[in-house]
Design an enzyme around this catalytic site. Structure first.
Site, PDB file in Angstrom:
ATOM      1  CB  CYS A   1      -0.961  -0.001   1.183  1.00 16.21           C
ATOM      2  SG  CYS A   1      -0.191   0.135   2.827  1.00 16.21           S
TER       3      CYS A   1
ATOM      4  CG  ASP B   1      -6.726   0.738  -0.843  1.00 18.32           C
ATOM      5  OD1 ASP B   1      -5.585   0.559  -1.303  1.00 18.32           O
ATOM      6  OD2 ASP B   1      -7.087   0.344   0.287  1.00 18.32           O
TER       7      ASP B   1
ATOM      8  CG  HIS C   1      -4.330   0.182   4.234  1.00 15.08           C
ATOM      9  ND1 HIS C   1      -3.575  -0.496   3.298  1.00 15.08           N
ATOM     10  CD2 HIS C   1      -5.429   0.640   3.566  1.00 15.08           C
ATOM     11  CE1 HIS C   1      -4.196  -0.461   2.120  1.00 15.08           C
ATOM     12  NE2 HIS C   1      -5.322   0.231   2.263  1.00 15.08           N
TER      13      HIS C   1
END
Length: 254
Positions: free
Chosen positions: A67, A120, A105
């Protein structure tokens, strides 16, 4: 950053404008083209979040990332096109039902007119196009039906089987407060170096396909196509590298 080369790498077609159709196509193409993977962690290659390092890794060397890498690079692309983008902090739901710490995250918030969107491309098996940041509205996609619920300052991202919350799986929770990239440094370092991080314990490389998903999980290759799952056990590092090349066009020596 060479924006046009980035767009070509993910197979984006048409004119890139700061509008919803462009955002949806960019997100979808990125998910199909750039795998979620922790190879740099497993093979001790190091994680670098400088823009030129991320562009080189993903676009020039045909790699993926996790991420902190993928959403950072995608944010740079979106800003080049003219989108209003913020980094936001997410906390992953663990198997025991707890949530990770802040900055566990990194996700993105994109504001278009009067609507905020959750973006995302760095979570793995999740939504393929952006989600409206709006509570209690089902948002069906090929990868599942997604819902957002509100608990205090947090939004909970759920994937449900149908419309029943009793059959929901919470993926992570997040706040919409804009964050600076450097605020994620400590957790990025933890996840890429600590023996306690799941990213340092097991190799993963995964991306959706037009008809399913392909995943390399340590020494297992899992190919799902039209809801049919096929699993193959690999028996050597040579076989694993061959699978990375065959299914992801990844050469670790590049």
């Amino acid at each position: 950053m060479d924006t046009q080369r980035y767009l070509q790498h993910i197979g984006f077609t048409g004119a890139a404008r700061p509008d919803l159709p462009t955002l949806q196509q960019l997100h979808h193409r990125h998910m199909l083209s750039v795998p979620f993977e922790n190879l740099s962690i497993i093979y001790h290659q190091g994680i670098r979040l400088a823009p030129e390092a991320l562009f080189s890794k993903v676009v020039e060397r045909n790699r993926g990332g996790f991420c902190y890498e993928l959403n950072t690079l995608f944010a740079l692309l979106l800003r080049e096109i003219g989108f209003k983008v913020s980094f936001i902090s997410g906390e992953i739901r663990t198997r025991d039902g707890h949530f990770g710490p802040p900055y566990d995250h990194l996700a993105l918030r994109v504001d278009l007119e009067d609507q905020a969107w959750l973006v995302d491309v760095g979570f793995g098996d999740s939504f393929l196009t952006p989600l409206k940041i709006i509570v209690a509205e089902p948002q069906p996609q090929a990868s599942g039906t997604f819902h957002l619920e509100r608990e205090g300052e947090y939004y909970l991202l759920e994937r449900r089987n149908g419309d029943q919350r009793s059959h929901a799986k919470t993926l992570y929770r997040f706040t919409v407060q804009p964050r600076e990239l450097h605020e994620f440094d400590e957790m990025c370092r933890f996840h890429s170096t600590s023996p306690q991080s799941h990213f340092t314990q097991r190799l993963v490389c995964s991306r959706p396909t037009d008809h399913g998903r392909v995943t390399l999980s340590d020494m297992k290759l899992i190919v799902t196509e039209d809801h049919q799952r096929h699993e193959t056990t690999l028996h050597s590092e040579e076989e694993r590298r061959a699978a990375l090349w065959q299914h992801f066009a990844i050469d670790l020596d590049r």
